[in-house]
Scaffold this motif. Sequence first.
Motif, short mmCIF file in Angstrom:
data_model
loop_
_atom_site.label_atom_id
_atom_site.label_comp_id
_atom_site.label_asym_id
_atom_site.label_seq_id
_atom_site.Cartn_x
_atom_site.Cartn_y
_atom_site.Cartn_z
N GLY A 87 0.78 -1.22 0.00
CA GLY A 87 0.00 0.00 0.00
C GLY A 87 0.81 1.27 0.00
N ARG A 88 2.15 1.20 -0.06
CA ARG A 88 2.99 2.40 -0.05
C ARG A 88 3.62 2.58 -1.43
NH1 ARG A 88 7.91 3.79 4.20
NH2 ARG A 88 8.19 5.98 3.55
N SER A 89 3.40 3.74 -2.03
CA SER A 89 3.87 4.01 -3.38
C SER A 89 5.38 4.25 -3.41
CB SER A 89 3.14 5.23 -3.95
OG SER A 89 3.76 5.66 -5.14
N PHE A 90 6.05 3.69 -4.48
CA PHE A 90 7.48 3.93 -4.65
C PHE A 90 7.72 5.42 -4.97
CE2 PHE A 90 8.86 -0.60 -6.04
CZ PHE A 90 8.44 -1.09 -4.82
N GLY A 91 6.81 6.00 -5.75
CA GLY A 91 6.97 7.43 -6.09
C GLY A 91 6.91 8.30 -4.86
N ALA A 92 6.00 8.02 -3.92
CA ALA A 92 5.91 8.81 -2.69
C ALA A 92 7.16 8.65 -1.85
CB ALA A 92 4.68 8.37 -1.91
N GLN A 93 7.77 7.48 -1.82
CA GLN A 93 8.99 7.27 -1.04
C GLN A 93 10.16 8.09 -1.63
OE1 GLN A 93 10.01 3.25 0.27
NE2 GLN A 93 7.97 2.54 -0.44
N LEU A 94 10.29 8.06 -2.97
CA LEU A 94 11.37 8.82 -3.59
C LEU A 94 11.19 10.34 -3.39
CD1 LEU A 94 11.81 6.80 -6.91
CD2 LEU A 94 13.34 6.80 -4.93
N ILE A 95 9.93 10.79 -3.40
CA ILE A 95 9.67 12.21 -3.15
C ILE A 95 10.04 12.56 -1.72
CG2 ILE A 95 7.86 13.96 -2.97
CD1 ILE A 95 6.45 12.56 -5.32
N ASN A 96 9.69 11.74 -0.76
CA ASN A 96 10.01 12.01 0.64
C ASN A 96 11.53 11.99 0.88
OD1 ASN A 96 7.29 12.23 1.28
ND2 ASN A 96 7.11 10.04 1.86
N GLU A 97 12.23 11.21 0.12
CA GLU A 97 13.68 11.11 0.29
C GLU A 97 14.43 12.20 -0.50
OE1 GLU A 97 14.76 7.14 -0.76
OE2 GLU A 97 13.57 6.22 0.86
N GLY A 98 13.70 13.05 -1.19
CA GLY A 98 14.32 14.13 -1.95
C GLY A 98 14.92 13.72 -3.26
N LEU A 99 14.59 12.54 -3.76
CA LEU A 99 15.14 12.03 -5.01
C LEU A 99 14.17 12.21 -6.18
CD1 LEU A 99 16.74 8.75 -3.64
CD2 LEU A 99 17.85 10.96 -4.02
N ALA A 100 12.99 12.76 -5.92
CA ALA A 100 11.98 12.99 -6.97
C ALA A 100 11.07 14.08 -6.49
CB ALA A 100 11.21 11.71 -7.27
N ARG A 101 10.24 14.57 -7.39
CA ARG A 101 9.24 15.59 -7.05
C ARG A 101 7.92 15.19 -7.72
NH1 ARG A 101 12.72 18.56 -10.44
NH2 ARG A 101 13.58 19.60 -8.60
N LYS A 102 6.88 15.89 -7.33
CA LYS A 102 5.57 15.59 -7.90
C LYS A 102 5.57 15.96 -9.39
CE LYS A 102 3.00 16.18 -3.59
NZ LYS A 102 1.89 16.90 -2.91
N PRO A 103 4.77 15.28 -10.20
CA PRO A 103 4.73 15.57 -11.62
C PRO A 103 4.30 17.03 -11.86
CG PRO A 103 3.68 13.45 -11.18
CD PRO A 103 3.94 14.10 -9.85
N GLY A 104 4.99 17.75 -12.76
CA GLY A 104 4.67 19.12 -13.12
C GLY A 104 5.41 20.15 -12.30
N ALA A 105 6.13 19.78 -11.27
CA ALA A 105 6.87 20.76 -10.44
C ALA A 105 8.14 21.19 -11.16
CB ALA A 105 7.21 20.15 -9.08
#
Length: 239
Positions: free
Chosen positions: A214-232
């Motif tokens: 139930g935990r998204s890989f995209g949300a984990q990478l965003i929380n770790e500072g390795l990704a951002r939300k789409p369109g940012a």
Amino acid sequence: MAKTATRGRRKAPARGKSKARSSGGGLLPWAVIGIAAIGGIVAHDHWKSIQPMLARQSTSITRDTAEPRPVVRKDAPPKQVALAAPTPKVAVPQPQPLPPAAIPTPMIQPIKAVPPSAPAAVSQTGTVAFGYCGQGAHINCVGDGGVFWYKGEKIVIADMASPVVDQARCDGERRVAFAAKSRLLALLNAGPFTMNAAGKAEPSGAPRVVSRDGRSFGAQLINEGLARKPGAAGSAWCA
């Protein structure tokens, strides 16, 4: 003398017979009269029962006398009996077979075009081992922090955006791109994961939301500072 005596003896019985005959002839009329008298008395006593019998007898005698019987002539020719003409056979009309009933043909209704419905969310579970993509065929490998191939299909993580190593504008962005790529490889190899469709597949890849428990890989990478939300904006990695 002896002959004369013998004759006299023989004649004596003859006279006795004549006397018996004369006496018998005299009794016969009296007997007839007696029988007739007795019959008359009996008829008188039973006249009621005898009268119908006499009437029937007289009727039959009268009928036989009244109806003259035809005289059959011996020389008369035999009667000719007219033979009946044979009855002509009447042809019986044979029943004609009935024509088959017409089968109603159902009217064909035009088929209305049904617009294609939106594809349902497809859930898929991955359990393979991944590596980094190289020069060969991409089967199960990681291309960068947000793109990988699963069984030959290109998957784009739909709920995040990460820098690409080959498109980095600065050293800081390149370091983040390498770190996101390495982190995604670790997440994919950590165990079974689930991929849910997030849109229609395009040449750039099939958008999927990848998660585990139930935990998204995209949300984990965003929380770790390795990704951002789409369109940012992406200039933050190059300060």
